[in-house]
Design an enzyme around this catalytic site. Structure first.
Site, PDB file in Angstrom:
ATOM      1  N   LYS A  38     -63.866  25.074  -3.903  1.00  0.00           N
ATOM      2  CA  LYS A  38     -63.515  23.823  -4.418  1.00  0.00           C
ATOM      3  C   LYS A  38     -64.651  22.746  -4.728  1.00  0.00           C
ATOM      4  O   LYS A  38     -65.572  22.971  -3.811  1.00  0.00           O
ATOM      5  CB  LYS A  38     -62.389  23.227  -3.280  1.00  0.00           C
ATOM      6  CG  LYS A  38     -61.579  21.997  -3.623  1.00  0.00           C
ATOM      7  CD  LYS A  38     -60.621  21.843  -2.595  1.00  0.00           C
ATOM      8  CE  LYS A  38     -59.935  20.584  -3.131  1.00  0.00           C
ATOM      9  NZ  LYS A  38     -58.775  20.231  -1.784  1.00  0.00           N
ATOM     10  N   SER A 115     -54.214  19.833  -3.807  1.00  0.00           N
ATOM     11  CA  SER A 115     -55.501  19.579  -4.816  1.00  0.00           C
ATOM     12  C   SER A 115     -56.189  20.940  -5.097  1.00  0.00           C
ATOM     13  O   SER A 115     -57.090  20.628  -5.609  1.00  0.00           O
ATOM     14  CB  SER A 115     -56.259  18.186  -4.129  1.00  0.00           C
ATOM     15  OG  SER A 115     -56.788  18.739  -2.953  1.00  0.00           O
ATOM     16  N   SER A 139     -52.870  21.017   0.465  1.00  0.00           N
ATOM     17  CA  SER A 139     -53.711  21.364  -0.565  1.00  0.00           C
ATOM     18  C   SER A 139     -54.038  22.982  -0.808  1.00  0.00           C
ATOM     19  O   SER A 139     -54.759  23.157  -1.721  1.00  0.00           O
ATOM     20  CB  SER A 139     -55.036  20.527  -0.912  1.00  0.00           C
ATOM     21  OG  SER A 139     -54.502  19.038  -1.276  1.00  0.00           O
TER      22      SER A 139
END
Length: 433
Positions: A38, A115, A139
């Site tokens: 990420k 996310s 997330s």
């Protein structure tokens, strides 16, 4: 490259090969595996973009690599790039107005979840073997559920978050995604620095009936599949049914103050869990403000509509109720530890229903978000470990269930997933016949 562009999972592609090791490369636990990270993790020489071009524009390239990334590199895995995320990690849907929304490989018309959207999509689309994300409020768990893959949120403060942009440090965790429970376990053992150990049998599997009533997915497709699998593997005496909302209300005394103040006149299916959600989000807003208020007020970044509202609400947060919120957190951890014991498992729906459609109206999303955080705040506020396990498709949409274990029981939970997984798949296959 074309395939990854098709799914829109990556911010940028590059190759980081495993570092030197005293072992033969083929002996390393993650040898031959590929992964993505990420865009919240520092990678030496690359700007950590935090999902927003204004952030990327106002920050320099990282001068070191996050220890969590180094750990999996040293274990033999190869990193192939950074993945798209929701701006400043402040959304659970996976839609990014600047960089695009990674395409959900299970349900292209639905959000991928956020996310850690790109990291989940990269695994779900078979572009990598595993990926790293972060989970503060949802997330890793929610994108895993929506993309039909495994997602693990470890116990808080068990995997290093050094070199990871903070959202709210007392909640932030480094999590990971995989399609295969063996790989999930291997990655977990590397990140958690765990020795090899024999699997431990659970002492009880707790099914909170009220939590499963929150979900629009019928319990025959979630809880009952788990119960049948547990009965086959361990026997029916391990399954226990509870009403979790009542247990939390009765055993977290400081929560009463918050239920009276916050939930009066509001319609929630489980008032005590809704109060936990309010508390978790208040604490996270306060910590987010401490981390990022200076940058937000100075730069006034261009943020997506829902995210902008949440960010500015956080910037206006005061210290009111912070002490009582922290009391609730301590009491909740103690209460859930007493409920589960050393080797108990709590099963809940990962999400309250199907992934929302792309570009769903904000009012519908707000209602969905409120119901989701009834469930997501249990591990978030207690700091417990949680794994989301895919249970196939229902009405052509992905279905999942989550298992939670007490803080520090990550090795136990990872081994339970590996033990249960094939039996769960067998139960799902029987439903199709």
């Amino acid at each position: 490259m074309a395939e990854s562009l098709e799914y829109g999972a990556f911010m940028e592609k590059f190759t980081l090969r495993p570092g030197p090791s005293p072992l033969d490369h083929h002996q390393l636990p993650l040898s031959g595996l590929t992964f993505a990270v990420k865009d919240i993790f520092d990678v030496d020489g690359y700007v950590t973009g935090f999902g927003n071009p204004d952030w990327a524009r106002t920050h320099s390239a990282a001068t070191s690599t996050a220890p969590a990334v180094l750990d999996v590199l040293r274990a033999g895995a190869t990193c192939v790039g950074k993945t798209i995320m929701d701006e400043m990690a402040y959304c659970i849907y996976g839609e990014n107005k600047h960089y695009g929304t990674p395409r959900n490989p299970c349900a292209p018309e639905r959000v991928p979840g956020g996310s850690s959207s790109g990291s989940a999509v990269a695994v779900g689309a078979m572009l990598v073997d595993f990926s790293l994300g972060t989970d503060t409020g949802a997330s890793v768990r929610l994108p895993a559920s929506y993309c039909g893959i495994l997602g693990f949120r470890p116990s808080h403060d068990t995997v290093s978050t050094v070199g990871v942009l903070p959202f709210a440090q007392s909640f932030d965790t480094v999590g990971w995604f995989a399609r295969d429970p063996v790989i999930l376990n291997l990655v977990g053992r590397v990140l958690l620095h765990l020795p090899d150990a024999d699997p431990t049998r659970p002492t009880q599997i707790i099914i909170p009936e009220d939590c499963f009533c929150l979900s629009s997915v019928p319990s025959e497709r979630t809880a009952q599949i788990l119960v049948k699998s547990v009965e086959k593997l361990f026997g029916g005496q391990f399954v226990k049914h509870v009403i979790l909302g009542d247990y939390v209300k009765d055993n977290v005394p400081s929560l009463q103050h918050f239920m009276d103040k916050e939930n009066e006149g509001q319609e929630y299916d489980i008032p005590s869990l809704a109060a936990l959600s309010s508390i978790m989000q208040l604490l996270q807003r306060y910590e987010f403000k401490s981390n990022h208020a200076e940058w937000v007020t100075k730069v006034n970044p261009d943020l997506g509509p829902g995210i902008s509202g949440r960010v500015w609400k956080a910037i206006r947060t005061t210290q009111e109720n912070i002490d009582i919120c922290n009391s609730v957190r301590s009491e909740l951890r103690a209460a859930l530890t007493a409920l589960l014991g050393d080797h108990g498992i709590l099963a809940i729906p990962t999400a309250p229903g199907d992934p929302p459609k792309l570009q769903t109206d904000p009012a519908t999303l707000a209602r969905f978000r409120a119901r989701a955080f009834n469930l997501l705040s249990i591990a978030g506020l207690s700091g417990f470990c949680q794994v989301s396990i895919p249970l196939g498709m229902h009405n052509n949409l992905p279905v999942s269930i989550s298992l939670l274990a007490k803080h520090g029981s990550d090795a136990f939970l990872l081994s339970i997933v590996e033990t249960l997984y094939d039996t769960l798949k067998g139960e799902i296959a029987m439903l199709r016949e």
